[in-house]
Write a protein that holds these residues in place. Structure first.
Motif, PDB file in Angstrom:
ATOM      1  N   MET A 203      66.704  37.650  27.531  1.00 29.62           N
ATOM      2  CA  MET A 203      65.663  36.656  27.849  1.00 29.62           C
ATOM      3  C   MET A 203      64.420  37.347  28.381  1.00 29.62           C
ATOM      4  O   MET A 203      63.294  36.987  28.007  1.00 29.62           O
ATOM      5  N   SER A 204      64.607  38.333  29.243  1.00 28.40           N
ATOM      6  CA  SER A 204      63.472  39.072  29.802  1.00 28.40           C
ATOM      7  C   SER A 204      62.707  39.791  28.703  1.00 28.40           C
ATOM      8  O   SER A 204      61.467  39.761  28.666  1.00 28.40           O
ATOM      9  N   MET A 205      63.423  40.424  27.803  1.00 25.77           N
ATOM     10  CA  MET A 205      62.776  41.143  26.702  1.00 25.77           C
ATOM     11  C   MET A 205      62.021  40.176  25.789  1.00 25.77           C
ATOM     12  O   MET A 205      60.932  40.502  25.316  1.00 25.77           O
ATOM     13  N   ALA A 206      62.588  38.998  25.546  1.00 26.10           N
ATOM     14  CA  ALA A 206      61.906  38.001  24.717  1.00 26.10           C
ATOM     15  C   ALA A 206      60.611  37.548  25.385  1.00 26.10           C
ATOM     16  O   ALA A 206      59.588  37.365  24.713  1.00 26.10           O
ATOM     17  N   GLY A 207      60.629  37.385  26.698  1.00 23.95           N
ATOM     18  CA  GLY A 207      59.416  37.006  27.421  1.00 23.95           C
ATOM     19  C   GLY A 207      58.355  38.082  27.355  1.00 23.95           C
ATOM     20  O   GLY A 207      57.160  37.783  27.182  1.00 23.95           O
ATOM     21  N   ILE A 208      58.766  39.342  27.476  1.00 22.67           N
ATOM     22  CA  ILE A 208      57.813  40.462  27.379  1.00 22.67           C
ATOM     23  C   ILE A 208      57.250  40.551  25.964  1.00 22.67           C
ATOM     24  O   ILE A 208      56.033  40.736  25.780  1.00 22.67           O
ATOM     25  N   LEU A 209      58.115  40.409  24.969  1.00 19.77           N
ATOM     26  CA  LEU A 209      57.662  40.443  23.575  1.00 19.77           C
ATOM     27  C   LEU A 209      56.650  39.329  23.310  1.00 19.77           C
ATOM     28  O   LEU A 209      55.618  39.562  22.673  1.00 19.77           O
ATOM     29  N   ASN A 210      56.940  38.134  23.810  1.00 22.11           N
ATOM     30  CA  ASN A 210      56.007  37.017  23.621  1.00 22.11           C
ATOM     31  C   ASN A 210      54.659  37.306  24.279  1.00 22.11           C
ATOM     32  O   ASN A 210      53.609  36.983  23.727  1.00 22.11           O
TER      33      ASN A 210
ATOM     34  N   ILE B  74      51.101  37.416  22.212  1.00 27.46           N
ATOM     35  CA  ILE B  74      49.905  36.643  22.581  1.00 27.46           C
ATOM     36  C   ILE B  74      48.726  37.579  22.799  1.00 27.46           C
ATOM     37  O   ILE B  74      47.611  37.338  22.320  1.00 27.46           O
ATOM     38  N   TYR B  75      48.961  38.664  23.516  1.00 24.18           N
ATOM     39  CA  TYR B  75      47.893  39.597  23.885  1.00 24.18           C
ATOM     40  C   TYR B  75      47.268  40.259  22.663  1.00 24.18           C
ATOM     41  O   TYR B  75      46.042  40.343  22.549  1.00 24.18           O
ATOM     42  N   PHE B  76      48.096  40.746  21.726  1.00 22.69           N
ATOM     43  CA  PHE B  76      47.564  41.491  20.590  1.00 22.69           C
ATOM     44  C   PHE B  76      47.245  40.620  19.376  1.00 22.69           C
ATOM     45  O   PHE B  76      46.315  40.906  18.635  1.00 22.69           O
ATOM     46  N   PHE B  77      48.037  39.575  19.152  1.00 19.45           N
ATOM     47  CA  PHE B  77      47.884  38.815  17.912  1.00 19.45           C
ATOM     48  C   PHE B  77      47.489  37.357  18.126  1.00 19.45           C
ATOM     49  O   PHE B  77      47.197  36.653  17.166  1.00 19.45           O
ATOM     50  N   GLY B  78      47.521  36.890  19.340  1.00 16.65           N
ATOM     51  CA  GLY B  78      47.187  35.502  19.616  1.00 16.65           C
ATOM     52  C   GLY B  78      48.275  34.524  19.221  1.00 16.65           C
ATOM     53  O   GLY B  78      48.049  33.315  19.196  1.00 16.65           O
ATOM     54  N   SER B  79      49.464  35.014  18.897  1.00 14.83           N
ATOM     55  CA  SER B  79      50.576  34.149  18.504  1.00 14.83           C
ATOM     56  C   SER B  79      51.450  33.854  19.723  1.00 14.83           C
ATOM     57  O   SER B  79      51.929  34.771  20.373  1.00 14.83           O
TER      58      SER B  79
END
Length: 161
Positions: A125-132, A136-141
């Motif tokens: 869950m922590s890794m998924a939050g970091i990935l998200n 957002i930061y690089f791709f705006g997704s």
């Protein structure tokens, strides 16, 4: 602290405080067993009953910082409710491990293995939050809603032994 901020961490704080009470319970068991075996205070290892209680407490204590770290990371970076649910499950499993260790050591194995699975879930869950965050930061997704839906759906599966 405003209500919104408090609302985003209150479940994590409750699980953390319950874990503190559980640690105090484990420590009181060690103290009780020490006094029961020796009658004078904290006993050095040598009594098999004391050794089991002491070792179970030490084993639970060694995993505690890891549990707190992944609990709070998963709750803050991903989703509070599934992280708090997994945290409560971990506390129940840790209790099962502790009590199982007081019997025969093989009785503690299911609690240990189940605890590892919960820690892995919180880590993912922590890794998924970091990935998200980086998506957002690089791709705006922003996949936050998808991640919350998935973790909310998967967290009850932790109940399956």
């Amino acid at each position: 602290m405003d209500q919104e901020t408090l609302g985003s961490v209150v479940l994590l704080a409750i699980v953390t405080l319950i874990s503190v009470v559980q640690n105090a319970f484990f420590a009181s068991k060690v103290e009780h067993e020490s006094k029961h075996c020796n009658g004078k205070g904290i006993q050095r290892p040598g009594s098999s009953a004391f050794d089991r209680v002491y070792t179970a407490n030490q084993n639970c204590g060694h995993a505690y910082p890891t549990f707190l770290a992944v609990l709070w990371c998963a709750g803050l970076l991903c989703s509070q409710a599934p992280a708090a649910f997994a945290g409560l499950m971990y506390l129940f499993v840790r209790q099962k491990y502790f009590v199982g260790y007081l019997g025969e050591r093989t009785q503690s194995t299911p609690g240990y293995l189940f605890g590892k699975r919960i820690i892995l879930f919180l880590f993912l869950m922590s890794m998924a939050g970091i990935l998200n965050y980086y998506l957002i930061y690089f791709f705006g997704s922003d996949f936050e809603m998808h991640i919350k839906t998935i973790t909310s759906a998967i967290s009850p599966l932790l109940l399956i032994p």
